[in-house]
Design a protein around this motif. Structure first.
Motif, PDB file in Angstrom:
ATOM      1  N   THR A 248       1.005  -1.060  -0.078  1.00 50.07           N
ATOM      2  CA  THR A 248      -0.028  -0.061   0.018  1.00 50.07           C
ATOM      3  C   THR A 248       0.864   1.150   0.122  1.00 50.07           C
ATOM      4  OG1 THR A 248      -0.157   0.141   2.268  1.00 50.07           O
ATOM      5  CG2 THR A 248      -1.985  -1.100   1.165  1.00 50.07           C
ATOM      6  N   SER A 266      -3.722   5.495  -7.224  1.00 50.86           N
ATOM      7  CA  SER A 266      -2.444   6.103  -7.692  1.00 50.86           C
ATOM      8  C   SER A 266      -1.212   5.143  -8.077  1.00 50.86           C
ATOM      9  CB  SER A 266      -2.094   7.322  -6.851  1.00 50.86           C
ATOM     10  OG  SER A 266      -2.008   6.915  -5.684  1.00 50.86           O
ATOM     11  N   ASN A 285      -8.813   3.999  -1.985  1.00 50.50           N
ATOM     12  CA  ASN A 285      -7.744   4.245  -2.661  1.00 50.50           C
ATOM     13  C   ASN A 285      -6.706   3.105  -3.092  1.00 50.50           C
ATOM     14  OD1 ASN A 285      -7.734   6.547  -0.473  1.00 50.50           O
ATOM     15  ND2 ASN A 285      -8.071   7.257  -2.634  1.00 50.50           N
TER      16      ASN A 285
HETATM   17  C1  LIG Z   1      -5.212  10.832  -3.908  1.00 50.29           C
HETATM   18  C2  LIG Z   1      -4.899   9.544  -2.982  1.00 50.29           C
HETATM   19  C3  LIG Z   1      -4.531   8.715  -3.731  1.00 50.29           C
HETATM   20  C4  LIG Z   1      -4.104   7.460  -2.999  1.00 50.29           C
HETATM   21  N1  LIG Z   1      -3.495   6.324  -3.790  1.00 50.29           N
HETATM   22  C5  LIG Z   1      -3.309   5.178  -3.208  1.00 50.29           C
HETATM   23  C6  LIG Z   1      -2.895   4.036  -3.794  1.00 50.29           C
HETATM   24  O1  LIG Z   1      -2.814   3.972  -5.002  1.00 50.29           O
HETATM   25  N2  LIG Z   1      -2.540   2.791  -3.038  1.00 50.29           N
HETATM   26  C7  LIG Z   1      -2.663   2.736  -1.665  1.00 50.29           C
HETATM   27  O2  LIG Z   1      -2.389   1.740  -0.858  1.00 50.29           O
HETATM   28  N3  LIG Z   1      -3.262   4.034  -0.894  1.00 50.29           N
HETATM   29  C8  LIG Z   1      -3.233   5.012  -1.492  1.00 50.29           C
HETATM   30  N4  LIG Z   1      -3.855   6.302  -0.923  1.00 50.29           N
HETATM   31  C9  LIG Z   1      -3.627   6.301   0.721  1.00 50.29           C
HETATM   32  C10 LIG Z   1      -4.768   5.465   0.932  1.00 50.29           C
HETATM   33  O3  LIG Z   1      -5.823   6.420   1.262  1.00 50.29           O
HETATM   34  C11 LIG Z   1      -4.774   5.025   2.640  1.00 50.29           C
HETATM   35  O4  LIG Z   1      -4.085   5.963   3.282  1.00 50.29           O
HETATM   36  C12 LIG Z   1      -3.630   3.565   2.454  1.00 50.29           C
HETATM   37  O5  LIG Z   1      -4.073   2.867   1.614  1.00 50.29           O
HETATM   38  C13 LIG Z   1      -3.597   3.054   3.869  1.00 50.29           C
HETATM   39  O6  LIG Z   1      -2.750   2.057   3.851  1.00 50.29           O
HETATM   40  P1  LIG Z   1      -2.654   0.799   4.888  1.00 50.29           P
HETATM   41  O7  LIG Z   1      -3.972   0.270   4.926  1.00 50.29           O
HETATM   42  O8  LIG Z   1      -1.345   0.036   4.373  1.00 50.29           O
HETATM   43  O9  LIG Z   1      -2.266   1.539   6.238  1.00 50.29           O
HETATM   44  P2  LIG Z   1      -3.133   2.014   7.333  1.00 50.29           P
HETATM   45  O10 LIG Z   1      -4.619   2.835   7.110  1.00 50.29           O
HETATM   46  O11 LIG Z   1      -2.679   2.820   8.357  1.00 50.29           O
HETATM   47  O12 LIG Z   1      -3.638   0.596   7.865  1.00 50.29           O
HETATM   48  C14 LIG Z   1      -2.850  -0.391   8.588  1.00 50.29           C
HETATM   49  C15 LIG Z   1      -3.549  -1.554   8.944  1.00 50.29           C
HETATM   50  O13 LIG Z   1      -2.848  -2.465   9.657  1.00 50.29           O
HETATM   51  C16 LIG Z   1      -3.665  -2.982  10.689  1.00 50.29           C
HETATM   52  N5  LIG Z   1      -2.379  -3.809  11.416  1.00 50.29           N
HETATM   53  C17 LIG Z   1      -1.723  -3.044  12.412  1.00 50.29           C
HETATM   54  N6  LIG Z   1      -0.624  -3.848  13.079  1.00 50.29           N
HETATM   55  C18 LIG Z   1      -0.953  -5.149  12.549  1.00 50.29           C
HETATM   56  C19 LIG Z   1      -0.581  -6.428  12.572  1.00 50.29           C
HETATM   57  N7  LIG Z   1       0.330  -6.623  13.591  1.00 50.29           N
HETATM   58  N8  LIG Z   1      -1.323  -7.602  12.275  1.00 50.29           N
HETATM   59  C20 LIG Z   1      -2.353  -7.391  11.327  1.00 50.29           C
HETATM   60  N9  LIG Z   1      -2.671  -6.074  11.002  1.00 50.29           N
HETATM   61  C21 LIG Z   1      -2.218  -5.271  11.715  1.00 50.29           C
HETATM   62  C22 LIG Z   1      -4.421  -1.984  11.428  1.00 50.29           C
HETATM   63  O14 LIG Z   1      -5.576  -2.745  12.086  1.00 50.29           O
HETATM   64  C23 LIG Z   1      -4.861  -1.171  10.225  1.00 50.29           C
HETATM   65  O15 LIG Z   1      -6.186  -1.477   9.829  1.00 50.29           O
HETATM   66  C24 LIG Z   1      -4.294   7.485  -1.547  1.00 50.29           C
HETATM   67  C25 LIG Z   1      -4.591   8.631  -0.946  1.00 50.29           C
HETATM   68  C26 LIG Z   1      -5.066   9.686  -1.405  1.00 50.29           C
HETATM   69  C27 LIG Z   1      -5.455  11.014  -0.939  1.00 50.29           C
END
Ligand SMILES: Cc1cc2nc3c(=O)[nH]c(=O)nc-3n(C[C@H](O)[C@H](O)[C@H](O)COP(=O)(O)OP(=O)(O)OC[C@H]3O[C@@H](n4cnc5c(N)ncnc54)[C@H](O)[C@@H]3O)c2cc1C
Length: 333
Positions: A248, A266, A285
């Motif tokens: 991500t 993106s 996203n």
């Molecule tokens: C214009 C725009 C475009 C974007 N484009 C993209 C894109 O193309 N791709 C993308 O990925 N994002 C994109 N984003 C960002 C997106 O909005 C999110 O912020 C992002 O996807 C969050 O990534 P995540 O789920 O890895 O992180 P987080 O939201 O931080 O989530 C982490 C998760 O991990 C879990 N976790 C924590 N520790 C553990 C563990 N030990 N075991 C199991 N689970 C655990 C938590 O409970 C949480 O749910 C974009 C944002 C904008 C504004």
């Protein structure tokens, strides 16, 4: 403008003389479905020079016509020659819609020829819908930072031009039609009038691990990953499953994995047979980037994580522990 005077849907087949770019094939398969509803012919348009086995892949998408162009000016890609080519062809044939893969070249020349034809061009669509009431194609794409999906149409003018993000649709050929009409056109563009000069060609760092486009199994890592020291076990899991790792956006932001591995609006759009997401919350996203995959599984410690609403199976638990358990089970087999 009399819209009914414009018929048939065109897909541009970009190629390098050896292979058709996958996006053209993906588009042919998707636009076939639209043509089946509208009654339009599906026409694949390409500059000559593609080997027979690649042409067979195009015909297998159920195209009605193949429009093969020859002439001067197409040896290397240039905005001048390709904008002119599609301006000339569209004026002669009056297609209802022209779909161009959203590659670097496609995004370069599609808006230019659309402007010359005084029509509209939608860029970077991720969904195509035919509206039977208006007779228009609805180009759907993420807007406002991915917070909403914009529906864009070209309601008055023709042709409806759009670029579509590679990897959005699947290459699922429906089979060759008994008779595929082949049309030949010669459109010369004076080489001396090309305003850009190809000085050399340096291929992209071709690291197969960074190419997610045709990967059947994706092990995707999210912000829940505690650090880069944990990567090897996920790499091992991906390898045992015959796949690759992806991530991500936060993992790219943290400098743990390269941008080319970021899945989402993106990043890269993928449709693997199996997607396993570890430690991912489930922002639209990201989830839009693997929608339509075969089987999807998510692992998260938070039972309320939105990702569980976007996958087929959810595992509530610590990602490292679940990964270890999967590795042990796979190795025991
Ligand atoms: C214009 C725009 C475009 C974007 N484009 C993209 C894109 O193309 N791709 C993308 O990925 N994002 C994109 N984003 C960002 C997106 O909005 C999110 O912020 C992002 O996807 C969050 O990534 P995540 O789920 O890895 O992180 P987080 O939201 O931080 O989530 C982490 C998760 O991990 C879990 N976790 C924590 N520790 C553990 C563990 N030990 N075991 C199991 N689970 C655990 C938590 O409970 C949480 O749910 C974009 C944002 C904008 C504004």
């Amino acid at each position: 403008m009399e819209k009914s005077a414009y018929k048939n849907m065109w897909v541009y087949i970009e190629h390098d003389g050896k292979r058709a770019h996958p996006v053209g094939l993906e588009l042919c398969c998707e636009v076939r479905k639209l043509c089946d509803v509208t009654g339009d012919k599906l026409v694949a348009v390409l500059v000559e020079g593609l080997p027979e086995e690649e042409l067979a892949k195009i015909r297998a998408c159920g195209i009605d016509q193949l429009l093969v162009v020859s002439g001067t000016g197409y040896e290397a890609y240039s905005n001048d020659a390709y904008s002119n080519l599609f301006t000339v062809l569209c004026r002669k044939y009056n297609p209802s819609a022209v779909f161009v893969g959203g590659t670097i070249n496609g995004r370069d020349f599609a808006p230019r020829f659309a402007a010359r034809l005084n029509t509209g061009c939608t860029s970077d669509a991720t969904e195509l819908v035919y509206n039977p009431e208006s007779g228009d194609i609805e180009f759907i794409e993420p807007a406002v930072g991915g917070k909403m999906m914009a529906v864009i149409t070209v309601p008055v003018l023709r042709p409806q031009v759009g670029t579509i993000r590679p990897g959005t649709f699947r290459y699922e050929p429906t089979g060759e039609k008994p008779a595929v009409e082949v049309l030949h056109e010669t459109v010369d563009f004076p080489v001396a009038d090309i305003r850009t000069k190809l000085l050399g060609f340096v291929p992209d760092d071709a690291d197969a691990d960074l190419d997610l486009a045709n990967t059947d199994v994706i092990v995707c890592l999210g912000n829940g990953l505690s650090g880069p020291d944990k990567l090897p076990k996920y790499r091992e899991l991906a390898a045992l499953l015959g796949g690759k790792i992806a991530c991500t956006r936060p993992l790219f932001d943290r400098g743990i994995l390269p941008f080319k591995l970021q899945i989402g609006q993106s990043g890269v759009m993928v449709k693997p047979k199996l997607y396993i997401g570890f430690g991912i919350s489930g922002a639209i996203n990201h989830t839009a980037g693997f929608a339509g995959s075969g089987l999807s599984i998510a692992v998260n410690t938070d039972p309320e994580a939105p990702i569980f609403g976007a996958v087929d199976y959810g595992i509530v638990g610590d990602m490292d522990e679940v990964c270890d358990a999967m590795l042990a089970a796979l190795k025991a087999r």
